[in-house]
Design a protein around this motif. Structure first.
Motif, mmCIF file in Angstrom:
data_model
loop_
_atom_site.group_PDB
_atom_site.id
_atom_site.type_symbol
_atom_site.label_atom_id
_atom_site.label_comp_id
_atom_site.label_asym_id
_atom_site.label_seq_id
_atom_site.Cartn_x
_atom_site.Cartn_y
_atom_site.Cartn_z
ATOM 1 N N ASN A 31 0.920 4.336 -0.389
ATOM 2 C CA ASN A 31 -0.306 3.646 -0.016
ATOM 3 C C ASN A 31 -0.013 2.208 0.409
ATOM 4 N N CYS A 32 0.819 1.517 -0.344
ATOM 5 C CA CYS A 32 1.191 0.139 0.011
ATOM 6 C C CYS A 32 1.951 0.093 1.333
ATOM 7 N N LEU A 33 2.874 1.023 1.511
ATOM 8 C CA LEU A 33 3.659 1.067 2.745
ATOM 9 C C LEU A 33 2.779 1.345 3.954
ATOM 10 N N SER A 34 1.885 2.294 3.852
ATOM 11 C CA SER A 34 1.027 2.612 4.991
ATOM 12 C C SER A 34 0.065 1.469 5.302
ATOM 13 N N ASP A 35 -0.478 0.822 4.269
ATOM 14 C CA ASP A 35 -1.350 -0.335 4.508
ATOM 15 C C ASP A 35 -0.586 -1.464 5.184
ATOM 16 N N LEU A 79 -8.916 -3.845 12.249
ATOM 17 C CA LEU A 79 -9.002 -4.668 11.055
ATOM 18 C C LEU A 79 -9.791 -3.974 9.953
ATOM 19 N N ILE A 80 -10.927 -3.408 10.295
ATOM 20 C CA ILE A 80 -11.749 -2.711 9.301
ATOM 21 C C ILE A 80 -10.999 -1.523 8.704
ATOM 22 N N SER A 81 -10.271 -0.798 9.530
ATOM 23 C CA SER A 81 -9.561 0.381 9.029
ATOM 24 C C SER A 81 -8.280 0.022 8.286
ATOM 25 N N SER A 82 -7.783 -1.193 8.442
ATOM 26 C CA SER A 82 -6.523 -1.576 7.806
ATOM 27 C C SER A 82 -6.694 -2.380 6.527
ATOM 28 N N ILE A 83 -7.885 -2.805 6.224
ATOM 29 C CA ILE A 83 -8.097 -3.606 5.011
ATOM 30 C C ILE A 83 -7.883 -2.715 3.788
#
Length: 93
Positions: A31-35, A79-83
């Motif tokens: 999850n951290c890597l993909s974000d 931006l909305i999808s990456s937060i």
């Protein structure tokens, strides 16, 4: 990017639904890597040349024009999808 999107569409909802109490370090790392990769993609898009609409053979490489075009088109959605909302909620709880 496409593989990460598909993995996020399949893996993360399954992890949240069925393994909410027992999230291993692999799930959290993924999850951290993909974000992080999605946020880096936003930065890269500010430096990626764009094609001129009237002349497809010429690429615009001026950073100000690229940024202006990106802000008008895909920036808000990216931006909305990456937060990383899950980590923001963890911080405030």
């Amino acid at each position: 990017m496409l593989l990460l999107l598909v993995a996020n569409l399949i893996i993360l909802p399954v992890a949240i639904s069925f393994f909410n109490d027992d999230l291993s370090t692999r799930w959290i790392a993924f999850n951290c890597l993909s974000d992080t990769i999605f946020l880096i993609d936003i930065v890269v898009n500010f430096r990626t040349g764009i094609m001129q609409q009237d002349n497809a053979e010429q690429v615009i490489l001026d950073p100000k024009l690229i940024a202006k075009h990106y802000l008008k088109t895909w920036f808000f959605l990216d931006l909305i999808s990456s937060i990383p909302l899950d980590y923001i909620f963890l911080i405030f709880n």
